[in-house]
Design a protein around this motif. Structure first.
Motif, short mmCIF file in Angstrom:
data_model
loop_
_atom_site.label_atom_id
_atom_site.label_comp_id
_atom_site.label_asym_id
_atom_site.label_seq_id
_atom_site.Cartn_x
_atom_site.Cartn_y
_atom_site.Cartn_z
N SER A 35 0.83 -1.20 0.00
CA SER A 35 0.00 0.00 0.00
C SER A 35 0.87 1.25 0.00
CB SER A 35 -0.90 -0.01 1.24
OG SER A 35 -1.54 1.24 1.39
N ALA A 36 0.28 2.35 -0.42
CA ALA A 36 1.00 3.62 -0.38
C ALA A 36 1.21 4.09 1.05
CB ALA A 36 0.23 4.68 -1.16
N ASN A 37 0.37 3.61 1.97
CA ASN A 37 0.49 4.01 3.37
C ASN A 37 1.49 3.10 4.08
OD1 ASN A 37 0.20 4.95 5.94
ND2 ASN A 37 -2.02 4.67 6.04
N ILE A 211 0.18 -7.76 5.71
CA ILE A 211 -0.49 -8.56 4.69
C ILE A 211 -1.43 -7.67 3.87
CG2 ILE A 211 -1.87 -10.61 4.22
CD1 ILE A 211 0.76 -11.16 5.63
N GLU A 212 -1.40 -7.83 2.56
CA GLU A 212 -2.24 -7.04 1.67
C GLU A 212 -3.24 -7.95 0.95
OE1 GLU A 212 -1.71 -3.86 -2.05
OE2 GLU A 212 -0.11 -5.24 -1.50
N TRP A 213 -4.49 -7.50 0.91
CA TRP A 213 -5.56 -8.22 0.20
C TRP A 213 -5.74 -7.58 -1.17
CZ3 TRP A 213 -8.99 -12.24 0.72
CH2 TRP A 213 -10.13 -12.21 -0.08
N ASP A 214 -5.87 -8.42 -2.19
CA ASP A 214 -6.07 -7.91 -3.54
C ASP A 214 -7.08 -8.80 -4.25
OD1 ASP A 214 -5.85 -6.49 -5.85
OD2 ASP A 214 -3.89 -7.29 -6.44
N SER A 215 -8.18 -8.23 -4.68
CA SER A 215 -9.20 -9.00 -5.39
C SER A 215 -9.93 -8.08 -6.35
CB SER A 215 -10.19 -9.63 -4.41
OG SER A 215 -11.03 -8.62 -3.87
N ALA A 217 -12.94 -7.43 -6.17
CA ALA A 217 -13.90 -6.66 -5.38
C ALA A 217 -13.25 -5.46 -4.69
CB ALA A 217 -14.55 -7.56 -4.33
N ASP A 218 -11.99 -5.62 -4.28
CA ASP A 218 -11.32 -4.53 -3.56
C ASP A 218 -9.82 -4.78 -3.65
OD1 ASP A 218 -10.64 -2.42 -2.01
OD2 ASP A 218 -11.51 -3.18 -0.15
N SER A 219 -9.15 -3.97 -4.42
CA SER A 219 -7.71 -4.18 -4.61
C SER A 219 -6.90 -3.35 -3.63
CB SER A 219 -7.31 -3.80 -6.05
OG SER A 219 -7.55 -2.43 -6.27
N SER A 220 -5.71 -3.85 -3.32
CA SER A 220 -4.75 -3.16 -2.47
C SER A 220 -5.36 -2.70 -1.16
CB SER A 220 -4.14 -1.96 -3.21
OG SER A 220 -3.05 -1.45 -2.49
N GLN A 221 -5.84 -3.68 -0.39
CA GLN A 221 -6.43 -3.39 0.92
C GLN A 221 -5.61 -4.09 1.99
OE1 GLN A 221 -9.25 -1.45 1.73
NE2 GLN A 221 -8.46 -1.76 3.78
N LEU A 222 -5.00 -3.32 2.89
CA LEU A 222 -4.24 -3.93 3.97
C LEU A 222 -5.18 -4.57 4.98
CD1 LEU A 222 -1.49 -1.23 4.64
CD2 LEU A 222 -1.40 -3.22 3.13
N LEU A 223 -4.72 -5.64 5.62
CA LEU A 223 -5.55 -6.35 6.60
C LEU A 223 -5.60 -5.62 7.94
CD1 LEU A 223 -5.02 -10.14 5.97
CD2 LEU A 223 -6.52 -8.50 4.85
#
Length: 259
Positions: A35-37, A211-215, A217-223
């Motif tokens: 993520s950028a953050n 951990i980063e979630w990517d799908s 439905a929602d890309s580049s979402q940190l857990l």
């Protein structure tokens, strides 16, 4: 008449590190995310190294190499090529931080088990270490060496015993327990990375923002989207952090509930 005999001898000691390979220390913010953050990953990675001296000639509950606060004769050196710097000493009656021209002193060594004649002390190695003669930055491939001077070896003479370890970077891996999940079910996440195993006697944990979630439905979402609470608006984890499965395993695990 009854007799008994005894032989008075001295024994050679030994010294060792608790690991032959240590991870490279890192500072807060070095564990970057996709993520950028990047500010969410705030853990710093000071490596804890343990020194063990075994010497049957010693019988006290602590081991010192002198009777004053002068630097102990046990030395830990950072070795890079042909250059070595004394970064830590041990065996003094007191511990103290490094200062100009003086290495950090670890103090007395404590007996591990009563009557074992085995003594240990730990040191914290940060990414930048202030040694007696210079400030060094720990990098992959660097070597640390410990030396113990035994003033009464098996021959009754003075001998110096050594051990050494290296710093290295290893490639981590991530795995999940299934190939197909039902929405709302639990997903077991396992991260295996020896670089995150900073202390062989402590079970570490890391924020879920690692951990980063990517799908679709929602890309580049940190857990984890909150540094303070280590929580996410979408995901819940139990435990709330990546917890090491056992001290000195380098395997970290948690269970995440899918939205």
């Amino acid at each position: 008449e009854y007799y008994d005999t005894a032989t008075v001898v001295s024994n050679s000691g030994s010294v060792s590190f608790d690991r032959s390979v240590y991870p490279v220390p890192f500072t807060s913010g070095d564990l970057r995310t996709g993520s950028a953050n990047e500010s969410l990953q705030t853990e710093s990675g000071a490596v804890t190294a343990w020194i063990t001296v075994s010497d049957a000639d010693e019988s006290n509950d602590t081991l010192t190499t002198g009777s004053t606060t002068a630097a102990g004769s046990i030395k830990v050196k950072h070795v890079e090529g042909s250059v070595s710097q004394v970064c830590f000493t041990a065996g003094s009656t007191a511990s103290y931080d490094a200062s100009s021209g003086v290495a950090a002193e670890l103090g007395p060594l404590s007996e591990i088990v009563m009557g074992s004649s085995e003594y240990e002390v730990s040191m914290s190695i940060t990414e930048t270490v202030v040694c007696a003669d210079a400030t060094v930055t720990i990098q992959a491939g660097d070597v640390i060496q410990v030396e113990y001077e035994d003033t009464a070896d098996s021959a009754g003479s003075t001998s110096t015993f050594y051990d050494s370890s290296t710093f290295d970077l290893r490639t981590g891996s991530l795995s999940i327990d299934k190939d197909v999940y039902v929405m709302g079910s639990d997903m077991v996440i396992t991260v295996t990375d020896p670089d995150l195993n900073l202390d062989s006697t402590t079970c570490e944990s890391y924020a879920m923002s690692l951990i980063e979630w990517d799908s679709s439905a929602d890309s580049s979402q940190l857990l984890a989207t909150s540094t303070a609470a280590n929580t996410s608006s979408y995901f819940t984890s139990n435990p709330s952090s990546l917890e090491e499965t056992g001290c000195d395993t380098g395997v970290f695990q948690t269970v995440v509930t899918l939205p």
